[in-house]
Design an enzyme around this catalytic site. Structure first.
Site, PDB file in Angstrom:
ATOM      1  N   PHE A   1       0.843  -1.191   0.000  1.00  0.00           N
ATOM      2  CA  PHE A   1       0.000   0.000   0.000  1.00  0.00           C
ATOM      3  C   PHE A   1       0.876   1.238   0.000  1.00  0.00           C
ATOM      4  O   PHE A   1       2.100   1.172   0.122  1.00  0.00           O
ATOM      5  CB  PHE A   1      -0.938   0.006   1.217  1.00  0.00           C
ATOM      6  CG  PHE A   1      -0.234   0.211   2.540  1.00  0.00           C
ATOM      7  CD1 PHE A   1      -0.181   1.460   3.134  1.00  0.00           C
ATOM      8  CD2 PHE A   1       0.360  -0.858   3.206  1.00  0.00           C
ATOM      9  CE1 PHE A   1       0.461   1.647   4.348  1.00  0.00           C
ATOM     10  CE2 PHE A   1       0.999  -0.685   4.423  1.00  0.00           C
ATOM     11  CZ  PHE A   1       1.053   0.570   4.999  1.00  0.00           C
TER      12      PHE A   1
ATOM     13  N   SER B   1       9.765  -1.713   0.840  1.00  0.00           N
ATOM     14  CA  SER B   1       8.405  -2.039   0.400  1.00  0.00           C
ATOM     15  C   SER B   1       7.417  -1.801   1.535  1.00  0.00           C
ATOM     16  O   SER B   1       7.632  -2.251   2.661  1.00  0.00           O
ATOM     17  CB  SER B   1       8.329  -3.512  -0.037  1.00  0.00           C
ATOM     18  OG  SER B   1       7.013  -3.852  -0.411  1.00  0.00           O
ATOM     19  N   LYS B   2       6.351  -1.084   1.233  1.00  0.00           N
ATOM     20  CA  LYS B   2       5.280  -0.899   2.221  1.00  0.00           C
ATOM     21  C   LYS B   2       4.319  -2.081   2.102  1.00  0.00           C
ATOM     22  O   LYS B   2       3.216  -1.951   1.572  1.00  0.00           O
ATOM     23  CB  LYS B   2       4.571   0.435   2.004  1.00  0.00           C
ATOM     24  CG  LYS B   2       5.382   1.648   2.428  1.00  0.00           C
ATOM     25  CD  LYS B   2       4.650   2.942   2.190  1.00  0.00           C
ATOM     26  CE  LYS B   2       3.426   3.145   3.067  1.00  0.00           C
ATOM     27  NZ  LYS B   2       3.782   3.385   4.486  1.00  0.00           N
ATOM     28  N   ALA B   3       4.775  -3.224   2.574  1.00  0.00           N
ATOM     29  CA  ALA B   3       3.972  -4.449   2.493  1.00  0.00           C
ATOM     30  C   ALA B   3       3.090  -4.575   3.738  1.00  0.00           C
ATOM     31  O   ALA B   3       3.528  -4.293   4.855  1.00  0.00           O
ATOM     32  CB  ALA B   3       4.877  -5.667   2.362  1.00  0.00           C
TER      33      ALA B   3
ATOM     34  N   TYR C   1       3.700  -4.749   8.642  1.00  0.00           N
ATOM     35  CA  TYR C   1       3.270  -3.770   9.638  1.00  0.00           C
ATOM     36  C   TYR C   1       2.776  -4.393  10.937  1.00  0.00           C
ATOM     37  O   TYR C   1       2.488  -3.662  11.890  1.00  0.00           O
ATOM     38  CB  TYR C   1       2.231  -2.827   9.021  1.00  0.00           C
ATOM     39  CG  TYR C   1       2.916  -1.695   8.279  1.00  0.00           C
ATOM     40  CD1 TYR C   1       3.072  -0.453   8.867  1.00  0.00           C
ATOM     41  CD2 TYR C   1       3.461  -1.902   7.023  1.00  0.00           C
ATOM     42  CE1 TYR C   1       3.738   0.571   8.212  1.00  0.00           C
ATOM     43  CE2 TYR C   1       4.136  -0.887   6.352  1.00  0.00           C
ATOM     44  CZ  TYR C   1       4.268   0.348   6.957  1.00  0.00           C
ATOM     45  OH  TYR C   1       4.941   1.350   6.304  1.00  0.00           O
TER      46      TYR C   1
END
Length: 308
Positions: A35, A156-158, A162
């Site tokens: 995202f 990477s905003k995986a 998170y």
């Protein structure tokens, strides 16, 4: 949270309440999604999305790291963000594009599952509170370490990554402070649960390097440019935990948090936002709202659609 009326999903605008996915969506089970996030601000030239293309390019790169090919180009997604804002009637808002492995074969091998893409928008105030944005927040050093680069891909905003931040955020809030500061696996300062961190010491602005398992934040890049333009090139280096308590000033940056000062860490008082933080914050806010023409290229003006 003031929601929009519609969300864009795989090429269609659907009512907010009808934007749904299957319970066996691969990303829901295994975290196989990426995202990004942008904010749009009201400016004299109209609604403008801050560094929109930079964020959408990062979404593409985040997906590529996990071997997800998005079925839309950055240019196509940019057009979607414009139409989404117009359809929802927003003058300022937060945008959340997300790409994820859809319902299909179960199991850890993901490549047989299609990649779906959605973008939502809503009105969202200061992530860490208006009071915090003005006067600073209280933070603590988390007992949870940031996952190392041998375990995940920091650039990477995986979505699955998170969970690490969720643990740190829970610990911080349940201990009575606003945010967590995470260390990397070498015990150097990394970042907040969802923000990059800067410190000011002896008139110098310092931030952890990319090698500290941080996200290469787009607002981080913006602050580094602004600070350099103010005559204070940012120093990227490893930061020991004790340096945070010895710092003259501390602040966090991120799309949600924008620029939020820190006034206390681990019970140690830093105090009200200092002069360098305040100077950077003023220029940054002017850049976000189109009041500083030096940074006009960072603003993606949303064309107003004809109602005829």
């Amino acid at each position: 949270m003031v929601t929009g009326e519609v969300i864009w999903m795989n090429g269609e605008f659907v009512p907010w309440a009808e934007a749904k996915v299957h319970v066996l969506t691969h990303a829901l089970h295994y975290g196989t999604g990426v995202f990004d996030s942008m904010r749009a601000y009201e400016t004299e030239s109209g609604t403008a999305i801050f560094r929109n293309t930079d964020h959408l390019d990062r979404l593409q790169k985040s997906a590529a790291y996990y071997r997800m090919t998005l079925p839309y180009t950055t240019a196509e997604l940019r057009e979607v963000t414009h139409e989404l804002i117009n359809r929802n009637g927003f003058t300022g808002c937060y945008l959340r594009p997300i790409a994820y492995r859809a319902f299909g074969p179960m199991g850890l091998f993901p490549l047989d599952n299609a990649v779906d893409v959605s973008i939502a928008a809503w009105e969202w105030g200061a992530y860490l509170g208006d009071e915090g944005k003005t006067n600073g927040i209280r933070v603590r050093t988390s007992s949870w370490r940031r996952m190392g680069q041998d375990s995940f891909i920091p650039q990477s905003k995986a979505t699955g990554q998170y969970l690490n931040s969720v643990l740190a955020k829970l610990e911080a809030v349940e201990s009575g402070v606003d945010e967590a500061i995470m260390l990397d696996r070498r015990d150097f300062v990394c970042e907040g649960s969802g923000e990059n961190i800067f410190l000011v010491t002896g008139g110098q602005v310092v931030t952890p390097p990319l090698t500290a398992s941080i996200l290469d934040g787009i607002n981080r890049r913006s602050i580094m440019q602004i600070s350099a333009d103010l005559g204070r090139p940012v120093i990227e280096r490893d930061i020991a935990r004790a340096e945070l308590m010895d710092a003259d000033e501390l602040f966090l940056t991120g799309t949600a948090a924008e620029l939020t000062p820190i006034n206390e860490i681990d019970g140690h008082k830093i105090g009200a936002p200092g002069p360098i933080t305040s100077e950077i914050a003023k220029v940054f806010d002017n850049a976000l709202h189109g009041r500083d023409q030096r940074y006009s290229e960072w603003l993606d003006i949303v064309p107003v659609q004809s109602t005829v």
